[in-house]
Design an enzyme around this catalytic site. Structure first.
Site, PDB file in Angstrom:
ATOM      1  N   VAL A  85      -3.908  -7.802 -14.149  1.00  0.00           N
ATOM      2  CA  VAL A  85      -3.775  -8.931 -13.207  1.00  0.00           C
ATOM      3  C   VAL A  85      -2.294  -9.170 -12.905  1.00  0.00           C
ATOM      4  CG1 VAL A  85      -5.940 -10.114 -13.788  1.00  0.00           C
ATOM      5  CG2 VAL A  85      -3.859 -10.651 -15.091  1.00  0.00           C
ATOM      6  N   ALA A  86      -1.442  -8.182 -13.218  1.00  0.00           N
ATOM      7  CA  ALA A  86       0.012  -8.359 -13.047  1.00  0.00           C
ATOM      8  C   ALA A  86       0.436  -7.890 -11.662  1.00  0.00           C
ATOM      9  CB  ALA A  86       0.735  -7.602 -14.145  1.00  0.00           C
ATOM     10  N   ARG A  87       0.828  -6.645 -11.575  1.00  0.00           N
ATOM     11  CA  ARG A  87       1.164  -6.000 -10.304  1.00  0.00           C
ATOM     12  C   ARG A  87       0.747  -4.537 -10.424  1.00  0.00           C
ATOM     13  NH1 ARG A  87       1.447 -10.267  -8.254  1.00  0.00           N
ATOM     14  NH2 ARG A  87       3.203 -11.247  -7.184  1.00  0.00           N
ATOM     15  N   HIS A 107      -6.758  -8.252  -5.244  1.00  0.00           N
ATOM     16  CA  HIS A 107      -5.684  -9.220  -5.513  1.00  0.00           C
ATOM     17  C   HIS A 107      -6.136 -10.661  -5.205  1.00  0.00           C
ATOM     18  CE1 HIS A 107      -1.048  -9.716  -5.833  1.00  0.00           C
ATOM     19  NE2 HIS A 107      -1.668 -10.813  -6.258  1.00  0.00           N
ATOM     20  N   ASP A 153      -7.139  -6.096 -10.642  1.00  0.00           N
ATOM     21  CA  ASP A 153      -7.037  -7.034  -9.514  1.00  0.00           C
ATOM     22  C   ASP A 153      -5.899  -6.622  -8.598  1.00  0.00           C
ATOM     23  OD1 ASP A 153      -7.629  -9.396  -8.015  1.00  0.00           O
ATOM     24  OD2 ASP A 153      -5.827 -10.307  -8.878  1.00  0.00           O
ATOM     25  N   GLU A 189      -1.064  -1.212  -2.459  1.00  0.00           N
ATOM     26  CA  GLU A 189      -1.851  -2.405  -2.166  1.00  0.00           C
ATOM     27  C   GLU A 189      -1.555  -2.844  -0.739  1.00  0.00           C
ATOM     28  OE1 GLU A 189      -1.818  -6.751  -4.042  1.00  0.00           O
ATOM     29  OE2 GLU A 189      -2.222  -5.197  -5.523  1.00  0.00           O
TER      30      GLU A 189
HETATM   31  N1  LIG Z   1      -3.255 -11.222  -9.788  1.00  0.00           N
HETATM   32  C1  LIG Z   1      -2.713 -12.295  -9.248  1.00  0.00           C
HETATM   33  O1  LIG Z   1      -3.214 -12.846  -8.254  1.00  0.00           O
HETATM   34  C2  LIG Z   1      -1.491 -12.882  -9.860  1.00  0.00           C
HETATM   35  C3  LIG Z   1      -0.562 -12.088 -10.485  1.00  0.00           C
HETATM   36  N2  LIG Z   1       0.563 -12.649 -11.049  1.00  0.00           N
HETATM   37  C4  LIG Z   1       1.501 -11.769 -11.736  1.00  0.00           C
HETATM   38  O2  LIG Z   1       1.611 -12.203 -13.094  1.00  0.00           O
HETATM   39  C5  LIG Z   1       2.979 -12.149 -13.467  1.00  0.00           C
HETATM   40  C6  LIG Z   1       3.238 -13.031 -14.684  1.00  0.00           C
HETATM   41  O3  LIG Z   1       3.206 -14.381 -14.307  1.00  0.00           O
HETATM   42  P1  LIG Z   1       3.585 -15.534 -15.378  1.00  0.00           P
HETATM   43  O4  LIG Z   1       2.715 -15.453 -16.579  1.00  0.00           O
HETATM   44  O5  LIG Z   1       3.639 -16.793 -14.610  1.00  0.00           O
HETATM   45  O6  LIG Z   1       5.061 -15.097 -15.788  1.00  0.00           O
HETATM   46  P2  LIG Z   1       5.859 -15.530 -17.083  1.00  0.00           P
HETATM   47  O7  LIG Z   1       7.292 -15.319 -16.767  1.00  0.00           O
HETATM   48  O8  LIG Z   1       5.410 -16.837 -17.576  1.00  0.00           O
HETATM   49  O9  LIG Z   1       5.395 -14.458 -18.171  1.00  0.00           O
HETATM   50  C7  LIG Z   1       5.688 -13.113 -18.073  1.00  0.00           C
HETATM   51  C8  LIG Z   1       5.768 -12.539 -19.465  1.00  0.00           C
HETATM   52  O10 LIG Z   1       5.998 -11.134 -19.346  1.00  0.00           O
HETATM   53  C9  LIG Z   1       6.931 -10.777 -20.336  1.00  0.00           C
HETATM   54  N3  LIG Z   1       7.647  -9.562 -19.959  1.00  0.00           N
HETATM   55  C10 LIG Z   1       8.633  -9.403 -19.049  1.00  0.00           C
HETATM   56  N4  LIG Z   1       9.068  -8.134 -19.072  1.00  0.00           N
HETATM   57  C11 LIG Z   1       8.337  -7.496 -20.008  1.00  0.00           C
HETATM   58  C12 LIG Z   1       8.324  -6.176 -20.483  1.00  0.00           C
HETATM   59  N5  LIG Z   1       9.197  -5.258 -20.037  1.00  0.00           N
HETATM   60  N6  LIG Z   1       7.426  -5.853 -21.445  1.00  0.00           N
HETATM   61  C13 LIG Z   1       6.574  -6.781 -21.943  1.00  0.00           C
HETATM   62  N7  LIG Z   1       6.549  -8.064 -21.532  1.00  0.00           N
HETATM   63  C14 LIG Z   1       7.429  -8.401 -20.576  1.00  0.00           C
HETATM   64  C15 LIG Z   1       7.889 -11.949 -20.438  1.00  0.00           C
HETATM   65  O11 LIG Z   1       8.560 -11.911 -21.695  1.00  0.00           O
HETATM   66  C16 LIG Z   1       6.924 -13.115 -20.302  1.00  0.00           C
HETATM   67  O12 LIG Z   1       6.455 -13.485 -21.571  1.00  0.00           O
HETATM   68  C17 LIG Z   1       3.716 -12.530 -12.193  1.00  0.00           C
HETATM   69  O13 LIG Z   1       5.064 -12.116 -12.205  1.00  0.00           O
HETATM   70  C18 LIG Z   1       2.894 -11.834 -11.136  1.00  0.00           C
HETATM   71  O14 LIG Z   1       3.398 -10.529 -10.920  1.00  0.00           O
HETATM   72  C19 LIG Z   1       0.777 -13.983 -10.995  1.00  0.00           C
HETATM   73  C20 LIG Z   1      -0.114 -14.818 -10.373  1.00  0.00           C
HETATM   74  C21 LIG Z   1      -1.316 -14.339  -9.741  1.00  0.00           C
HETATM   75  O1  LIG Z   2       1.615 -15.593  -7.814  1.00  0.00           O
HETATM   76  C1  LIG Z   2       1.575 -14.362  -7.687  1.00  0.00           C
HETATM   77  O2  LIG Z   2       2.472 -13.621  -8.108  1.00  0.00           O
HETATM   78  C2  LIG Z   2       0.426 -13.779  -7.014  1.00  0.00           C
HETATM   79  O3  LIG Z   2       0.175 -12.600  -7.097  1.00  0.00           O
HETATM   80  C3  LIG Z   2      -0.388 -14.732  -6.252  1.00  0.00           C
HETATM   81  O4  LIG Z   2      -1.666 -14.463  -6.089  1.00  0.00           O
END
Ligand SMILES: NC(=O)C1=CN([C@@H]2O[C@H](COP(=O)(O)OP(=O)(O)OC[C@H]3O[C@@H](n4cnc5c(N)ncnc54)[C@H](O)[C@@H]3O)[C@@H](O)[C@H]2O)C=CC1
Ligand SMILES: O=C(O)C(=O)CO
Length: 320
Positions: free
Chosen positions: A234-236, A283, A259, A264
């Site tokens: 669910v990341a990227r 996504h 997701d 994409e």
């Molecule tokens: N599927 C979707 O619709 C969505 C996807 N996302 C993705 O989820 C990501 C994370 O969002 P949050 O939890 O809010 O971010 P956050 O900043 O709260 O958490 C990210 C975590 O990843 C860790 N991290 C960073 N680099 C790393 C690495 N090299 N190896 C291991 N861990 C590492 C960080 O230490 C942190 O604990 C977003 O940047 C976005 O890309 C976010 C929202 C919706």
């Molecule tokens: O917040 C993000 O990074 C998303 O992918 C939104 O859906």
């Protein structure tokens, strides 16, 4: 005395949501609705706070920045900011880029759990059997007693653990960039990944996309996952090497629930669509009914802090 952030002129605030739909916006600022259409609603040079429209192409979102000579804040409505970071060089010195960390936690964590359960229990196969009008029992793993590894244990990762707790997993192991303690137990550093990967039945990816995480899940990572394990992303999409994943899926050794994909949107005819053991959603982790009310609250809260000259939330970078 006015602070650096208290501007009266220029003072436009660009919002992707009609301003009259957001309750409690602070007075003294001029609100402009820009929903990423082809034309700018006003002079970008007047804009002090640019709340970026949601999930539009980077090309569209970055386009006004070179003309926003007085912008102080660029606020994304996504947690991921990899698309907006190139705009920093077009922002005036001291302007801040803020993300939407927290806004999507509930919706994205809910989808991570949905994908995990659906993939483990073989729901896609049952839907296909139902479409064919066939009764095809298939004994599949439950989440109960399984070990889950969350790679990128931040805001969303922690929300995922909240939702896993009632499912009686054997273990939830947390990995982030660096080690820390939480009330639930330790978060392990990335350097410990190899020690935990072979034990996990389910690996959930929730990292941002950075230089360090691009391609993190390549052939070496996947080879360390145990036979029959499930990868949930669910990341990227770019965190996973699609070719390496395809090789594992085609061998039937691993399962995946994605997701997000690379590329994409996933083009018609891409081999990932029909790889064995893959479940794909387009996504939709963040975009759900939870988005709009939470986006309005984030915009209102950030603008209230901005108007008062107080520290903003979620500052991810400051222009030099
Ligand atoms: N599927 C979707 O619709 C969505 C996807 N996302 C993705 O989820 C990501 C994370 O969002 P949050 O939890 O809010 O971010 P956050 O900043 O709260 O958490 C990210 C975590 O990843 C860790 N991290 C960073 N680099 C790393 C690495 N090299 N190896 C291991 N861990 C590492 C960080 O230490 C942190 O604990 C977003 O940047 C976005 O890309 C976010 C929202 C919706
Ligand atoms: O917040 C993000 O990074 C998303 O992918 C939104 O859906």
């Amino acid at each position: 005395m006015a602070t650096a952030d208290q501007h009266t002129d220029p003072h436009d605030v660009w919002l992707p949501i009609p301003p009259d739909e957001i309750e409690g916006l602070p007075d003294g600022l001029h609100y402009v609705h820009w929903d990423a259409g082809p034309d700018y609603p006003a002079d970008p040079a007047r804009c002090v706070f640019y709340a970026v429209p949601y999930m539009k192409s980077a090309e569209i979102l970055l386009r006004p920045l070179p003309r926003m000579s007085r912008v102080r804040v660029v606020q994304t409505l996504t947690a991921g900011t990899e698309n907006m970071l190139p705009g920093l060089s077009d922002m005036p010195s001291g302007a801040r880029l803020c993300n939407a960390r927290g806004l999507h936690d509930a919706s994205t964590a809910e989808l991570a759990l949905t994908l995990t359960l659906a993939a483990l229990r073989g729901i896609p196969g049952f839907v296909r059997a139902q479409d064919a009008g066939e009764w095809r029992p298939d004994l599949r793993p439950a989440l109960a007693d399984k070990s889950v590894l969350i790679v990128g244990y931040g805001s969303i990762g922690s929300a995922i653990e909240d939702r896993l707790t009632p499912f009686e997993c054997a273990r939830v192991v947390r990995i982030a960039r660096t080690a820390r303690d939480t009330v639930r137990g330790p978060v392990h550093p990335l350097s410990d990944l190899s020690a935990h990967l072979p034990e996990a039945d389910v690996v959930v990816l929730a990292t941002p996309l950075t230089d360090a995480t691009r391609g993190l899940v390549g052939s070496g990572f996947l080879a360390q996952m145990k036979d029959g394990a499930l990868l949930v992303n669910v990341a990227r999409g770019g965190v996973v090497d699609t070719k390496a994943l395809l090789a594992e899926l085609e061998s039937g050794r691993l399962y995946a629930a994605l997701d997000v994909t690379d590329p994409e949107p996933l083009p018609t005819g891409h081999p990932l669509w029909h790889a064995p053991g893959v479940l794909i959603t387009p996504h939709v982790g963040g975009p759900s009914s939870a988005f709009l009310p939470r986006a309005k609250r984030l915009i209102r809260d950030q603008l209230t802090l901005f108007a008062a000259g107080e520290p903003l939330r979620n500052v991810v970078a400051t222009a030099e």
